[in-house]
Motif scaffolding. Structure first.
Motif, PDB file in Angstrom:
ATOM      1  N   GLY A 286       1.283  -0.969   0.132  1.00  0.00           N
ATOM      2  CA  GLY A 286      -0.048   0.075   0.022  1.00  0.00           C
ATOM      3  C   GLY A 286       1.176   1.840  -0.063  1.00  0.00           C
ATOM      4  N   SER A 287       1.722   1.054  -0.003  1.00  0.00           N
ATOM      5  CA  SER A 287       2.877   2.407  -0.078  1.00  0.00           C
ATOM      6  C   SER A 287       2.765   2.790  -1.404  1.00  0.00           C
ATOM      7  N   THR A 288       3.093   4.188  -1.898  1.00  0.00           N
ATOM      8  CA  THR A 288       3.147   5.116  -2.714  1.00  0.00           C
ATOM      9  C   THR A 288       4.375   5.992  -2.693  1.00  0.00           C
ATOM     10  N   LEU A 289       5.358   5.673  -3.849  1.00  0.00           N
ATOM     11  CA  LEU A 289       6.672   6.395  -4.253  1.00  0.00           C
ATOM     12  C   LEU A 289       6.376   7.002  -4.890  1.00  0.00           C
ATOM     13  N   ALA A 290       6.633   8.989  -5.326  1.00  0.00           N
ATOM     14  CA  ALA A 290       6.654   9.733  -6.067  1.00  0.00           C
ATOM     15  C   ALA A 290       7.852  10.279  -6.342  1.00  0.00           C
ATOM     16  N   GLN A 291       7.834  10.826  -7.579  1.00  0.00           N
ATOM     17  CA  GLN A 291       8.301  11.898  -7.601  1.00  0.00           C
ATOM     18  C   GLN A 291       8.828  13.127  -8.736  1.00  0.00           C
ATOM     19  N   LEU A 292       8.673  14.204  -7.381  1.00  0.00           N
ATOM     20  CA  LEU A 292       8.600  15.445  -7.227  1.00  0.00           C
ATOM     21  C   LEU A 292       9.793  16.745  -8.340  1.00  0.00           C
ATOM     22  N   SER A 293       9.363  17.433  -9.441  1.00  0.00           N
ATOM     23  CA  SER A 293      10.241  18.377 -10.134  1.00  0.00           C
ATOM     24  C   SER A 293       9.179  19.474 -10.797  1.00  0.00           C
ATOM     25  N   TYR A 294       9.695  20.448 -10.478  1.00  0.00           N
ATOM     26  CA  TYR A 294       9.271  21.610 -11.741  1.00  0.00           C
ATOM     27  C   TYR A 294       9.243  21.116 -13.105  1.00  0.00           C
ATOM     28  N   SER A 295       8.746  21.491 -14.097  1.00  0.00           N
ATOM     29  CA  SER A 295       7.752  21.129 -15.019  1.00  0.00           C
ATOM     30  C   SER A 295       9.218  21.358 -15.896  1.00  0.00           C
ATOM     31  N   ASP A 319      11.114  24.493  -3.793  1.00  0.00           N
ATOM     32  CA  ASP A 319       9.855  25.321  -3.129  1.00  0.00           C
ATOM     33  C   ASP A 319       8.827  25.120  -2.767  1.00  0.00           C
ATOM     34  N   PHE A 320       8.716  24.364  -1.687  1.00  0.00           N
ATOM     35  CA  PHE A 320       8.256  23.988  -1.358  1.00  0.00           C
ATOM     36  C   PHE A 320       6.647  23.978   0.095  1.00  0.00           C
ATOM     37  N   SER A 321       7.470  25.790   0.269  1.00  0.00           N
ATOM     38  CA  SER A 321       6.460  26.860   0.446  1.00  0.00           C
ATOM     39  C   SER A 321       5.518  27.282  -0.091  1.00  0.00           C
ATOM     40  N   LYS A 322       5.933  27.555  -1.764  1.00  0.00           N
ATOM     41  CA  LYS A 322       5.417  27.615  -2.270  1.00  0.00           C
ATOM     42  C   LYS A 322       3.965  27.356  -3.344  1.00  0.00           C
ATOM     43  N   LEU A 323       4.317  25.502  -3.100  1.00  0.00           N
ATOM     44  CA  LEU A 323       3.250  24.963  -3.634  1.00  0.00           C
ATOM     45  C   LEU A 323       1.744  25.049  -2.437  1.00  0.00           C
ATOM     46  N   SER A 324       1.308  25.959  -3.370  1.00  0.00           N
ATOM     47  CA  SER A 324       0.006  25.588  -2.682  1.00  0.00           C
ATOM     48  C   SER A 324      -1.284  24.210  -2.464  1.00  0.00           C
TER      49      SER A 324
END
Length: 419
Positions: A286-295, A319-324
């Motif tokens: 049930g664990s999910t891994l994701a990859q994140l970055s700007y486009s 910058d996670f503080s800017k991801l609403s």
């Protein structure tokens, strides 16, 4: 880590331009030894004058003189389709980045594999049309096929979290990925290559395109200009229309099926408008891994080139503080039939994916030329798929014959639907 010597096929397109940016950003890790383009002689010369590769290729032989005059040095020049295959096999090249839109990258990709070159694949059509052949040839030649599409590169990175349990880092098409694979992955058997790593689902993210929230009763009035306004990515016209119809994501489903040796039923799509999460892998617990970055396509291109190493660059970190917010929605399968058509093609296998791909190319071109409506793209693809008698486990000739047959059938459909 030494510099990777790379040949770029499709150097004047958006992926090619991003690859050149990566090479400038990490010159100690990436060297361009070859550049190829279809017909844009001036742009190819401009790129070549900056990075000065030893060899360049222009497929359109009528523009070779224009190319020569625009160059400020004297590289080896290849021309035509044969030249494209030759530059893919350069002795001093180690990796070939295939970023050619459409079917034109298939033969040079196979030539590169035969010559022992690793592939970085940005052209979905290669694996959609001939995934069985390409992956078999890669295994037999002992070369790596590394994904450049942001979604498949993300999946590869997520799977590496599992791969690090071993000191050896296999690629998606290596034997350790496939040791439990069934002989023909397109069957409906329950076992697959990814059983080795207890993978439950591969989840491809999609922006949803410009019409994600548009009512289906307004689809008939969609113009090419509206469809070309992608909310997130800056891409060429064909792939941008594919993103609007969701055929781009359908092609990626089939691509994932071949890259990772997993049945189509385990490949799913979720709409993610922010395009920050590039794809996910759900495991059996049930664990999910994701990859994140700007486009920015520079991220997956760099990792494909520098794998298995991560190299510092000038790209901006998140910058996670800017991801609403990060939103996820179920696709509107009924309103956007491309996903179900692609699943059908991938499950059937054989020549049907090539037919779907070729028909879509013709339909998209007709829409851009204002000959047919936006919904007609799906209608034409479904009609030609319904007419096709698929050939199982085709060779390259059978695939190319199916491609040409589909183009002729699709052209007939366009004529009958002309506005």
């Amino acid at each position: 880590m030494k510099r990777k010597r790379v040949v770029i096929l499709g150097a004047t397109g958006s992926i090619g331009e991003s690859a050149l940016k990566v090479a400038r950003d990490i010159p100690e890790r990436m060297e361009i030894v070859g550049l190829a383009a279809n017909r844009n002689a001036e742009k190819l010369a401009e790129a070549a004058n900056k990075v000065r590769p030893e060899s360049i290729c222009l497929v359109d032989e009528t523009k070779i003189d224009i190319l020569r005059k625009a160059l400020d040095y004297e590289p080896r020049i290849f021309a035509g389709e044969e030249g494209l295959r030759e530059i893919a096999c350069l002795t001093n090249g180690e990796m070939v980045l295939v970023a050619i839109v459409g079917t034109g990258g298939l033969r040079p990709a196979l030539a590169a594999i035969e010559a022992g070159k690793d592939l970085a694949v940005a052209s979905k059509e290669i694996l959609v049309m001939a995934g069985e052949i390409v992956m078999r040839e890669a295994r037999e030649s002992g070369v790596h096929v590394l994904p450049v599409d942001s979604e498949h590169n993300a999946i590869f990175q997520c799977l590496e979290g599992k791969l690090f349990e071993s000191r050896k880092r296999p690629t998606p098409n290596s034997e350790s990925f496939r040791e439990q694979a069934i002989e023909h992955p397109t069957s409906n058997a329950d076992n697959s290559a990814l059983d080795v790593f207890d993978v439950r689902r591969i989840i491809l993210t999609a922006s949803g395109g410009p019409f994600r929230e548009l009512a289906s009763n307004k689809f008939d009035s969609i113009t090419p200009e509206q469809a070309l306004k992608h909310p997130t990515w800056n891409m060429g016209p064909k792939i941008t229309i594919d993103s609007a119809t969701l055929f781009n994501k359908g092609l990626e489903m089939i691509e994932a099926h071949w890259l990772f040796g997993v049945e189509m039923k385990r490949v799913e799509v979720v709409i993610h408008p922010q395009s920050i999460v590039h794809s996910m892998v759900e495991f059996a617990d049930g664990s999910t891994l994701a990859q994140l970055s700007y486009s920015d396509m520079c991220f997956p291109i760099q990792y494909a080139v520098t794998w298995p190493y991560r190299v510092p660059n000038t790209l901006p970190p998140l910058d996670f503080s800017k991801l609403s917010k990060l939103e996820f929605f179920r696709p509107r399968y009924g309103d956007f039939p491309a996903l179900n058509l692609a699943r059908r093609a991938g499950e059937a296998g054989g020549t049907l994916p090539a037919v779907m791909n070729a028909t879509n190319e013709v339909a998209v071109a007709a829409f851009l030329d204002r000959q047919v409506s936006f919904p007609s793209i799906w209608q034409i693809v479904e009609e030609v798929m319904n007419r096709h008698a698929s050939v199982a486990h085709p060779d390259l000739d059978a695939i190319l014959q199916a491609d040409q047959w589909a183009r002729a059938e699709a052209t007939g459909c366009v004529k009958s639907l002309k506005r």
